[in-house]
Write an enzyme that holds these catalytic residues in place. Structure first.
Site, PDB file in Angstrom:
ATOM      1  N   ASP A  32      19.614  30.896  62.828  1.00  0.00           N
ATOM      2  CA  ASP A  32      19.808  30.997  61.556  1.00  0.00           C
ATOM      3  C   ASP A  32      21.345  30.188  61.924  1.00  0.00           C
ATOM      4  O   ASP A  32      21.453  28.922  63.536  1.00  0.00           O
ATOM      5  CB  ASP A  32      21.415  32.273  60.713  1.00  0.00           C
ATOM      6  CG  ASP A  32      22.291  32.601  61.980  1.00  0.00           C
ATOM      7  OD1 ASP A  32      22.986  32.007  62.976  1.00  0.00           O
ATOM      8  OD2 ASP A  32      22.530  33.429  61.736  1.00  0.00           O
TER       9      ASP A  32
ATOM     10  N   HIS B 147       8.187  50.494  85.240  1.00  0.00           N
ATOM     11  CA  HIS B 147       8.858  50.948  84.666  1.00  0.00           C
ATOM     12  C   HIS B 147       7.566  49.791  83.434  1.00  0.00           C
ATOM     13  O   HIS B 147       7.596  49.928  82.589  1.00  0.00           O
ATOM     14  CB  HIS B 147       8.845  48.528  84.640  1.00  0.00           C
ATOM     15  CG  HIS B 147       9.932  49.301  85.500  1.00  0.00           C
ATOM     16  ND1 HIS B 147      11.469  49.834  85.092  1.00  0.00           N
ATOM     17  CD2 HIS B 147      11.010  48.063  87.255  1.00  0.00           C
ATOM     18  CE1 HIS B 147      12.602  49.851  86.013  1.00  0.00           C
ATOM     19  NE2 HIS B 147      11.649  49.183  87.294  1.00  0.00           N
TER      20      HIS B 147
ATOM     21  N   THR C 136      25.879  36.168  66.841  1.00  0.00           N
ATOM     22  CA  THR C 136      26.057  37.063  67.820  1.00  0.00           C
ATOM     23  C   THR C 136      24.941  37.352  68.893  1.00  0.00           C
ATOM     24  O   THR C 136      24.843  38.597  69.773  1.00  0.00           O
ATOM     25  CB  THR C 136      26.553  39.250  67.258  1.00  0.00           C
ATOM     26  OG1 THR C 136      25.281  39.046  66.699  1.00  0.00           O
ATOM     27  CG2 THR C 136      27.558  39.113  67.000  1.00  0.00           C
TER      28      THR C 136
HETATM   29  C1  RB5 Z   1      26.283  35.608  59.944  1.00  0.00           C
HETATM   30  O1  RB5 Z   1      27.696  34.489  59.824  1.00  0.00           O
HETATM   31  C2  RB5 Z   1      25.960  35.857  61.087  1.00  0.00           C
HETATM   32  O2  RB5 Z   1      26.005  37.148  61.051  1.00  0.00           O
HETATM   33  C3  RB5 Z   1      25.006  36.231  62.752  1.00  0.00           C
HETATM   34  O3  RB5 Z   1      24.791  34.770  62.908  1.00  0.00           O
HETATM   35  C4  RB5 Z   1      24.702  37.382  63.550  1.00  0.00           C
HETATM   36  O4  RB5 Z   1      25.304  37.036  64.189  1.00  0.00           O
HETATM   37  C5  RB5 Z   1      24.012  37.813  62.710  1.00  0.00           C
HETATM   38  O5  RB5 Z   1      23.495  39.303  63.877  1.00  0.00           O
END
Ligand code: RB5
Length: 146
Positions: free
Chosen positions: A8, A133, A67
């Site tokens: 993103d 596994h 994240t």
């Molecule tokens: C974007 O602000 C953030 O929410 C996205 O990049 C991500 O961390 C979502 O899990």
């Protein structure tokens, strides 16, 4: 090998740098966007990138957001995907070695670009251990249907 990649807006700069680096390492990269730092919705990019791994257009996927969490949640909705959100090289190694993960996700807001490259390197170079596994990984798909 083909690598499916997506991000993103939060992961866009890391995605660009990792694509260039992967090309110099001889990988063919399939880029599912996004293509700028303009705010966008991570599932729109995670889903097609994950489908490319599930349908074997790509051997592995690398999906990046702030994240890594949203990308990981989304990718794991695709049947056949085992996405792992990692922060350390040891997590990346074990995601391949024990879980046969086929998608690596991480957070560009949480680790440096150099750390991110190290995760990718370890992930792409570690083989699945198999054995006990294999049973466990097969159970994920048998018990959950995806
Ligand atoms: C974007 O602000 C953030 O929410 C996205 O990049 C991500 O961390 C979502 O899990």
């Amino acid at each position: 090998m083909n690598i499916s990649i997506a991000s993103d807006h939060a992961g866009y700069e890391y995605k660009k740098a990792i694509i260039e680096w992967l090309k110099t390492e001889g990988y063919n990269v399939i880029d599912f966007g996004t293509n700028s730092q303009e705010s966008c919705d991570y599932p729109d990019y995670a889903f097609p990138a994950a489908e490319a791994v599930a349908n074997h257009s790509a051997g592995f996927g690398i999906i990046i957001c702030g994240t890594g969490i949203g990308m990981c949640i989304t990718a794991n909705k695709v049947n056949g995907v085992r996405a792992a959100n990692c922060m350390t090289p040891e997590m990346a190694r074990l995601a391949r070695f024990h879980n046969d993960a086929n998608i690596l996700t991480f957070g560009a807001r949480l680790i440096s670009l150099e750390q991110a490259k190290e995760l990718v390197k370890v992930f792409l170079h570690t083989e699945f251990e198999g054995g006990r596994h294999t049973t466990r990984v097969e159970k994920i798909h048998l018990l959950t249907g995806c």
